[in-house]
Design a protein around this motif. Structure first.
Motif, short mmCIF file in Angstrom:
data_model
loop_
_atom_site.label_atom_id
_atom_site.label_comp_id
_atom_site.label_asym_id
_atom_site.label_seq_id
_atom_site.Cartn_x
_atom_site.Cartn_y
_atom_site.Cartn_z
N SER A 77 16.24 70.86 -0.46
CA SER A 77 17.05 69.74 0.03
C SER A 77 18.29 70.23 0.78
O SER A 77 18.75 69.58 1.71
N VAL A 78 18.83 71.38 0.36
CA VAL A 78 19.98 71.96 1.08
C VAL A 78 19.60 72.25 2.52
O VAL A 78 20.33 71.92 3.46
N PHE A 79 18.42 72.85 2.71
CA PHE A 79 17.95 73.14 4.06
C PHE A 79 17.72 71.84 4.85
O PHE A 79 18.05 71.75 6.03
N ALA A 80 17.16 70.82 4.16
CA ALA A 80 16.88 69.55 4.84
C ALA A 80 18.17 68.87 5.27
O ALA A 80 18.30 68.40 6.42
N PHE A 81 19.15 68.80 4.38
CA PHE A 81 20.42 68.17 4.71
C PHE A 81 21.16 68.97 5.80
O PHE A 81 21.83 68.38 6.65
N THR A 82 21.05 70.28 5.74
CA THR A 82 21.67 71.10 6.78
C THR A 82 21.07 70.79 8.14
O THR A 82 21.78 70.68 9.15
N LEU A 83 19.75 70.61 8.18
CA LEU A 83 19.08 70.27 9.43
C LEU A 83 19.52 68.89 9.94
O LEU A 83 19.70 68.70 11.15
N ILE A 84 19.72 67.95 9.01
CA ILE A 84 20.19 66.62 9.40
C ILE A 84 21.59 66.70 10.00
O ILE A 84 21.90 66.03 10.99
N VAL A 85 22.45 67.53 9.41
CA VAL A 85 23.81 67.69 9.94
C VAL A 85 23.76 68.27 11.35
O VAL A 85 24.49 67.84 12.24
N ILE A 86 22.87 69.26 11.56
CA ILE A 86 22.76 69.91 12.87
C ILE A 86 22.06 68.99 13.86
O ILE A 86 22.47 68.86 15.01
N LYS A 87 20.99 68.34 13.40
CA LYS A 87 20.18 67.51 14.29
C LYS A 87 19.90 66.16 13.61
O LYS A 87 18.86 65.97 12.97
N PRO A 88 20.84 65.22 13.68
CA PRO A 88 20.71 63.95 12.97
C PRO A 88 19.51 63.10 13.41
O PRO A 88 19.14 62.16 12.71
N GLU A 89 18.91 63.44 14.58
CA GLU A 89 17.71 62.70 15.00
C GLU A 89 16.56 62.89 14.01
O GLU A 89 15.61 62.09 14.00
N ARG A 90 16.64 63.93 13.19
CA ARG A 90 15.60 64.18 12.19
C ARG A 90 15.91 63.42 10.90
O ARG A 90 15.69 63.91 9.79
N CYS A 91 16.40 62.19 11.03
CA CYS A 91 16.80 61.41 9.87
C CYS A 91 15.63 61.03 8.97
O CYS A 91 15.83 60.58 7.84
N GLU A 92 14.37 61.21 9.45
CA GLU A 92 13.23 60.95 8.57
C GLU A 92 13.20 61.91 7.38
O GLU A 92 12.49 61.67 6.39
N LEU A 93 13.98 63.00 7.48
CA LEU A 93 14.07 63.94 6.36
C LEU A 93 14.70 63.27 5.13
O LEU A 93 14.48 63.72 4.00
N PHE A 94 15.50 62.22 5.34
CA PHE A 94 16.03 61.46 4.21
C PHE A 94 14.89 60.93 3.35
O PHE A 94 14.97 60.93 2.11
N ALA A 95 13.82 60.47 4.01
CA ALA A 95 12.67 59.95 3.28
C ALA A 95 11.96 61.06 2.50
O ALA A 95 11.58 60.87 1.34
N LEU A 96 11.80 62.22 3.14
CA LEU A 96 11.13 63.33 2.47
C LEU A 96 11.90 63.77 1.22
O LEU A 96 11.32 63.95 0.15
N ILE A 97 13.22 63.90 1.38
CA ILE A 97 14.05 64.30 0.24
C ILE A 97 13.97 63.25 -0.87
O ILE A 97 13.83 63.59 -2.06
N SER A 98 14.05 61.99 -0.49
CA SER A 98 14.01 60.91 -1.48
C SER A 98 12.69 60.90 -2.25
O SER A 98 12.67 60.71 -3.46
#
Length: 287
Positions: A77-98
């Motif tokens: 999840s740290v890697f996923a949230f880091t990617l969201i911070v860098i590239k917020p267009e990948r907001c579907e990662l919120f769903a994966l983490i959830s």
């Protein structure tokens, strides 16, 4: 800028809305990502402290396993949230983490209601990202089966605790569903004050040309028998067509159809929609 150029610009913005985020939402998603990173790092530090201080010596093998699982999930999840911070267009990662946390908490912690809200968050994100556009029923069934299977793993805590957990999950979903309905209705009422009063039939792919003709005649107030004769079909067949049309338009009956759409201009074709948008922009945004 001419009204035609404004219309073309508006059309371009409409197409880009689905693929690009505004600066505002980029900032919001980055803030959420940073908040998630703070929480995850805090959890990781706590787990590392427990391990280094020998706090796991009295743990059962099952508890040690879930501690390691949580540690691994937090790292992912740290890697996923880091990617969201860098590239917020990948907001579907919120769903994966959830979803990851939904299933991990369900199988590791009895009676915890956080998975309910994590699951709702995941589904909400997936809906906004168009995940359910194709094969919606199959995807919903798969996610439901996975959730129920993970929930059933709690039976190892005992029948009473398992039944209590199931009832709590059902109650949480029920309350969330009611809240969603009222929130959706509130938003719809606000939107209705600002949206143009039209019935755009071009967005209903299920409607064919005959369906649109029937809608036109219903709007004119024609009787079922007259419409059936006009369309060269039996009245009973027409009523079946009308029921299907009402289901697509999400109205219960003819009374609700007239109440909902009686005062609206009906758009039947894409050409009419383009022409209507052109006039709408000319009237509301004069050059």
């Amino acid at each position: 800028m001419t009204s035609q150029k404004k219309y073309l610009q508006a059309a371009w913005v409409g197409r880009m809305h689905n693929t690009k985020l505004s600066k505002r939402y980029k900032t919001i998603y980055r803030m959420i990502g940073c908040g998630g990173l703070v929480l995850l790092m805090s959890s990781l530090i706590m787990d590392i402290t427990i391990i280094l201080n020998g706090g796991t010596k009295d743990f059962t093998q099952e508890r040690i396993f879930f501690l390691k699982l949580r540690f691994l999930i937090n790292i992912i999840s740290v890697f996923a949230f880091t990617l969201i911070v860098i590239k917020p267009e990948r907001c579907e990662l919120f769903a994966l983490i959830s979803l990851i946390y939904t299933f991990s908490i369900l199988i590791s912690d009895n009676g915890n209601l956080i998975p309910v809200f994590m699951a709702i968050l995941a589904v909400t994100v997936l809906v906004t990202r168009g995940f359910f556009t194709k094969k919606k029923e199959l995807k919903i069934i798969v996610l439901s089966v996975l959730y129920i299977a993970a929930l059933c793993s709690e039976i190892r805590f005992g029948k009473v605790d398992f039944i209590r957990s199931v009832l709590n999950n059902i109650a949480a979903f029920f309350i969330s569903a009611i809240s969603f309905i009222f929130i959706q209705k509130y938003i719809a009422n606000i939107s209705a004050r600002f949206e143009p009063r039209i019935l755009d039939l071009t967005k209903y792919d299920e409607l064919d040309e005959q369906d649109k003709e029937i809608i036109k005649l219903l709007k004119e107030g024609q009787k079922y028998d007259w419409i059936a004769g006009n369309q060269k079909m039996a009245t009973s067949t027409l009523k079946k067509h009308v029921r299907r049309i009402f289901e697509i338009l999400d109205v219960a009956d003819l009374v609700e159809f007239h109440a909902e759409f009686g005062g609206r201009e009906v758009i039947y074709t894409k050409e009419e929609l383009l022409e209507w948008k052109k006039h709408f922009l000319e009237e509301n945004h004069p050059a």
